[in-house]
Enzyme design. Structure first.
Site, mmCIF file in Angstrom:
data_model
loop_
_atom_site.group_PDB
_atom_site.id
_atom_site.type_symbol
_atom_site.label_atom_id
_atom_site.label_comp_id
_atom_site.label_asym_id
_atom_site.label_seq_id
_atom_site.Cartn_x
_atom_site.Cartn_y
_atom_site.Cartn_z
ATOM 1 N N MET A 1 74.983 43.898 38.201
ATOM 2 C CA MET A 1 75.240 44.284 36.803
ATOM 3 C C MET A 1 76.717 44.621 36.579
ATOM 4 S SD MET A 1 71.870 46.624 36.128
ATOM 5 C CE MET A 1 71.682 47.315 37.762
ATOM 6 N N LYS B 1 64.453 43.514 29.447
ATOM 7 C CA LYS B 1 65.652 44.229 28.972
ATOM 8 C C LYS B 1 66.793 43.325 29.368
ATOM 9 C CE LYS B 1 64.235 48.267 31.176
ATOM 10 N NZ LYS B 1 63.517 47.451 32.023
ATOM 11 N N ASP C 1 59.688 40.699 33.511
ATOM 12 C CA ASP C 1 61.041 40.976 33.030
ATOM 13 C C ASP C 1 61.795 39.693 32.725
ATOM 14 O OD1 ASP C 1 60.853 43.660 33.192
ATOM 15 O OD2 ASP C 1 61.899 43.855 35.106
#
Ligand code: SAH
Length: 267
Positions: free
Chosen positions: A183, A68, A46
């Site tokens: 996040m 991502k 990732d």
């Protein structure tokens, strides 16, 4: 790896290991993670995996990026699971490497579920999640006896990028002494407004930790009412964590990384 006085399980052909790489510093890798890096035929990694960690892979290993970033998916999640299954069925030793811990806001559960359904043998190797390791690198303890007997991890956005609907803000505000948001950078103003509206004091200590445990770590300290503006003004970049609660001021004494940098400058 130096010879160990015990044996580790081996990443076998046709198997997948879902491994947490920790928040950044390669020194935080587990022995199992290092073993997998050395023995994998293919590594699917990732965006959050530090390049210094990938550099530990065997030179012949195929490294595939499945990142991502910021809500822009480059590979769809079902495609990643399909790819893992295909590679395993081809008899490869497959390392699925994720930032932090694979089972903490990392979709590791979805990938493991797909492997289980496809009857691919797999192993989960936990990593240091950024909500713990990142705090430690900022000199902010997750708990301390004097300040909090609980810690709460929350995601600052759901699959659509919005602040999750399912969150009970008033319960969170009332019952969680220390909250760590993952996040949360994009929705930070909304998150801090919600907490204040739900009863948290506007002057409660808050910190943003960006790129924790990497060479570009930055930490900002403020209050619930000004941390979002501070992060915007300082152009703080993801990945970042937001910590709210009475553990934040302990950084004044426990910023060991800043302390080390000063000591090394003097030497
Ligand atoms: N599985 C990961 C979390 C993935 S979700 C873990 O256990 O840490 C992605 C979020 O993790 C980022 O938006 C950020 O909030 C956090 N994150 C991951 N690595 C980070 C780092 N090095 N510094 C700060 N935050 C990080």
């Amino acid at each position: 790896m130096d010879r160990l006085p015990f044996s580790l399980p081996e990443l076998l052909p046709g198997h997948v290991w879902l491994v947490g790489a920790g928040p950044g510093d390669p020194g935080l890798l587990s022995l199992l993670a290092l073993q997998a890096l050395r023995h994998a035929d293919v590594i699917i990694y990732d965006a959050l995996v530090d390049p210094r960690i990938l550099a530990l892979a065997h030179p012949a290993t195929l490294c595939e990026f499945a990142g991502k970033r910021g809500g822009k998916p480059s590979i769809r999640q079902p495609d990643i699971s399909e790819r893992l299954i295909l590679l395993a069925r081809q008899g490869r030793r497959v390392l699925r490497l994720k930032g932090g811990d694979p089972f903490v806001f990392g979709r590791g559960a979805e990938e493991a579920m797909a492997l289980a359904l496809a009857q691919i043998p797999f192993r989960i190797v936990p990593g240091v999640t950024s909500g713990i390791g990142g705090l430690a690198y900022a000199g902010i303890p997750a708990t301390s006896r004097e300040t909090n007997s609980a810690i709460t991890f929350v995601t600052g956005h759901d699959a659509s990028g919005e602040v999750p609907d399912s969150l009970d803000w008033s319960a969170l505000a009332k019952t969680a002494p220390v909250i760590v948001f993952y996040m949360a950078l994009r929705n930070l103003q909304r998150i801090t407004d919600q907490l204040i509206q739900s009863g948290r004091p506007a002057d409660e200590p808050a910190a943003v930790i960006s790129r924790a445990a990497t060479e570009r770590q930055r930490v900002l300290v403020g209050t619930l009412s000004d941390i979002a503006a501070l992060a915007a003004r300082e152009a703080i970049e993801p990945p970042a964590l937001v910590v709210i609660g009475p553990v934040v001021p302990l950084r004044q004494h426990l910023d060991w990384l800043g302390g080390l940098a000063k000591t090394l400058q003097k030497d």
